[in-house]
Design an enzyme around this catalytic site. Sequence first.
Site, mmCIF file in Angstrom:
data_model
loop_
_atom_site.group_PDB
_atom_site.id
_atom_site.type_symbol
_atom_site.label_atom_id
_atom_site.label_comp_id
_atom_site.label_asym_id
_atom_site.label_seq_id
_atom_site.Cartn_x
_atom_site.Cartn_y
_atom_site.Cartn_z
ATOM 1 N N ARG A 64 1.714 88.016 -11.118
ATOM 2 C CA ARG A 64 0.782 87.034 -11.784
ATOM 3 C C ARG A 64 1.194 86.960 -13.276
ATOM 4 O O ARG A 64 1.297 85.939 -13.908
ATOM 5 C CB ARG A 64 -0.641 87.478 -11.524
ATOM 6 N N LYS A 75 -10.011 85.822 10.919
ATOM 7 C CA LYS A 75 -10.948 85.056 11.417
ATOM 8 C C LYS A 75 -10.741 83.512 11.663
ATOM 9 O O LYS A 75 -10.350 83.134 10.631
ATOM 10 C CB LYS A 75 -12.176 85.522 10.902
ATOM 11 N N GLY A 103 -2.907 84.937 -0.595
ATOM 12 C CA GLY A 103 -3.694 86.005 0.241
ATOM 13 C C GLY A 103 -2.440 86.808 0.928
ATOM 14 O O GLY A 103 -1.640 87.366 0.291
ATOM 15 N N GLY A 135 -7.844 82.665 -2.707
ATOM 16 C CA GLY A 135 -9.112 81.634 -2.456
ATOM 17 C C GLY A 135 -9.041 80.262 -3.031
ATOM 18 O O GLY A 135 -9.297 79.318 -2.459
HETATM 19 N N1 LIG Z 1 -4.874 90.551 15.984
HETATM 20 C C1 LIG Z 1 -5.480 90.729 14.704
HETATM 21 N N2 LIG Z 1 -6.616 91.502 15.080
HETATM 22 C C2 LIG Z 1 -7.201 91.925 14.002
HETATM 23 N N3 LIG Z 1 -7.072 91.625 12.650
HETATM 24 C C3 LIG Z 1 -5.986 90.895 12.547
HETATM 25 C C4 LIG Z 1 -5.172 90.347 13.594
HETATM 26 N N4 LIG Z 1 -4.077 89.723 13.183
HETATM 27 C C5 LIG Z 1 -4.267 89.851 11.906
HETATM 28 N N5 LIG Z 1 -5.329 90.312 11.393
HETATM 29 C C6 LIG Z 1 -5.640 90.790 9.946
HETATM 30 O O1 LIG Z 1 -5.820 89.740 9.101
HETATM 31 C C7 LIG Z 1 -5.977 90.035 8.059
HETATM 32 C C8 LIG Z 1 -5.749 88.822 7.060
HETATM 33 O O2 LIG Z 1 -6.509 87.967 7.155
HETATM 34 P P1 LIG Z 1 -6.895 86.508 6.281
HETATM 35 O O3 LIG Z 1 -7.429 87.432 5.021
HETATM 36 O O4 LIG Z 1 -7.824 85.559 6.985
HETATM 37 O O5 LIG Z 1 -5.368 86.191 5.863
HETATM 38 P P2 LIG Z 1 -4.864 85.629 4.276
HETATM 39 O O6 LIG Z 1 -5.608 86.544 3.347
HETATM 40 O O7 LIG Z 1 -3.625 85.599 4.247
HETATM 41 O O8 LIG Z 1 -5.667 84.242 4.038
HETATM 42 C C9 LIG Z 1 -4.883 91.238 7.718
HETATM 43 O O9 LIG Z 1 -5.718 92.111 7.149
HETATM 44 C C10 LIG Z 1 -4.752 91.212 9.158
HETATM 45 O O10 LIG Z 1 -4.461 92.612 9.568
HETATM 46 O O1 LIG Z 2 -7.461 87.398 -7.298
HETATM 47 C C1 LIG Z 2 -8.238 86.520 -7.349
HETATM 48 O O2 LIG Z 2 -8.723 85.744 -6.390
HETATM 49 P P1 LIG Z 2 -7.887 86.012 -4.876
HETATM 50 O O3 LIG Z 2 -7.804 87.436 -4.405
HETATM 51 O O4 LIG Z 2 -8.580 85.125 -3.755
HETATM 52 O O5 LIG Z 2 -6.392 85.320 -5.090
HETATM 53 C C2 LIG Z 2 -8.511 85.680 -8.525
HETATM 54 O O6 LIG Z 2 -8.118 86.463 -9.834
HETATM 55 C C3 LIG Z 2 -9.936 85.264 -8.911
HETATM 56 O O7 LIG Z 2 -10.696 86.392 -8.834
HETATM 57 P P2 LIG Z 2 -12.125 86.461 -8.379
HETATM 58 O O8 LIG Z 2 -12.250 86.213 -6.952
HETATM 59 O O9 LIG Z 2 -13.065 87.775 -8.639
HETATM 60 O O10 LIG Z 2 -13.072 85.249 -8.902
#
Ligand SMILES: Nc1ncnc2c1ncn2[C@@H]1O[C@H](COP(=O)(O)OP(=O)(O)O)[C@@H](O)[C@H]1O
Ligand SMILES: O=C(OP(=O)(O)O)[C@H](O)COP(=O)(O)O
Length: 401
Positions: free
Chosen positions: A41, A202, A358, A381
């Site tokens: 970042r 999920k 993410g 997010g």
């Molecule tokens: N089959 C699975 N069972 C449980 N958790 C899983 C599975 N596949 C992936 N995950 C978990 O999903 C998480 C990421 O989910 P999410 O936050 O929705 O993704 P992103 O951050 O990319 O949007 C990871 O921590 C991963 O370990």
């Molecule tokens: O790390 C951030 O969000 P993200 O983990 O969803 O990418 C941003 O800096 C926003 O932070 P916040 O979710 O505490 O408002």
Amino acid sequence: MATKKSVGDLKEADLKGKKVFVRVDLNVPLDDNFNITDDTRIRAAVPTIKYLMGHGSKVILSSHLGRPKGVTPKYSLKPLVPRLSELLGVEVKMANDCIGEEVEKMVAALPDGGVLLLENVRFYKEEEKNDPEFAKKLASLADLYVNDAFGTAHRAHASTEGVAKYLKPSVAGFLMQKELDYLVGAVANPKKPFAAIVGGSKVSTKIGVIESLLAKVDILILGGGMMFTFYKAQGYAVGSSLVEEDKLDLATSLLEKAKAKGVSLLLPTDVVVADKFAADATSKVVPASGIPDGWMGLDIGPDSIKTFSESLDTTQTIIWNGPMGVFEFEKFAAGTEAIAKKLAELSGKGVTTIIGGGDSVAAVEKAGLADKMSHISTGGGASLELLEGKQLPGVLALNDA
Ligand SMILES: Nc1ncnc2c1ncn2[C@@H]1O[C@H](COP(=O)(O)OP(=O)(O)O)[C@@H](O)[C@H]1O
Ligand SMILES: O=C(OP(=O)(O)O)[C@H](O)COP(=O)(O)O
């Protein structure tokens, strides 16, 4: 969303000698010794800052770090100064606050092309409340506003939204523009065929994204923990895999929607199952229809990797959000790594590849393939909300082009 004015649209006279309030997202991970563990970042914020420095502006940088409740030394932005200075090639000054007399003095002492980093703006509760008086105080430091904090653009806070009401012009920085170009532009007008890969834990967190993408894509690939809700909805046994019982009807309706829209929806045909949720679990590959009782699916299997890769070979644009398995455990990282490698390979052949923030970004970085992709979002997010078709307050507040 109307196209927003960019810092690149401003004239020399708009910038030379002007005090510019630049909201950046320097919310980077730090270890217990305050070492930066991922500077993505900070690096992403550099082009806009250097552009302003090069045009003789006095650059006032503002960011949050973490989610402090009041002044919390642990969340000070001070540990970022050396890396920021190194990347910018100047000595960045650090203020002990983000508003007030001391800060005003430091701004007044800034030379043209100088850079001042304000202390964590979330040390004031007024920031997250988007308090107008606080926004006015921030605005009073500068002549114009640049928002380059894409990662925080989904928050309507004083430094991301409120301040734009009191500073004209209020424009987008280069990072903000690039994120919008890819996550809105390339997704709205993709080179076809267009594929989306959605994974993660999920269904409930990705419903909006899946629904929004169903209207645009030719191919939709689903993996990760959410796939078991789709399996169960189709009558498969899922053992002790992650399932959202209250989302079974929704999964069925998403499958029907895909059919009605002529979208080719691909679910994994085989699964890597484990006897427990642990890095050292015993594992085996089974067909999607043959998950044994007491076992849980933690990754997609080799046949699925092959089928997914072959279908991606036919595409021109790919967007990816959410890992294919529990990639944090080496044993269950193969599916996610294979997808990352496939996207890197296709990028090299001219396919547009977009990683939507993410954990998918963490997975691509872990595989050492980040620089191979067309675009990697700096916002988790924020990118999710954009892909869901939502408007971001930090962008809406800026002047139209
Ligand atoms: N089959 C699975 N069972 C449980 N958790 C899983 C599975 N596949 C992936 N995950 C978990 O999903 C998480 C990421 O989910 P999410 O936050 O929705 O993704 P992103 O951050 O990319 O949007 C990871 O921590 C991963 O370990
Ligand atoms: O790390 C951030 O969000 P993200 O983990 O969803 O990418 C941003 O800096 C926003 O932070 P916040 O979710 O505490 O408002």
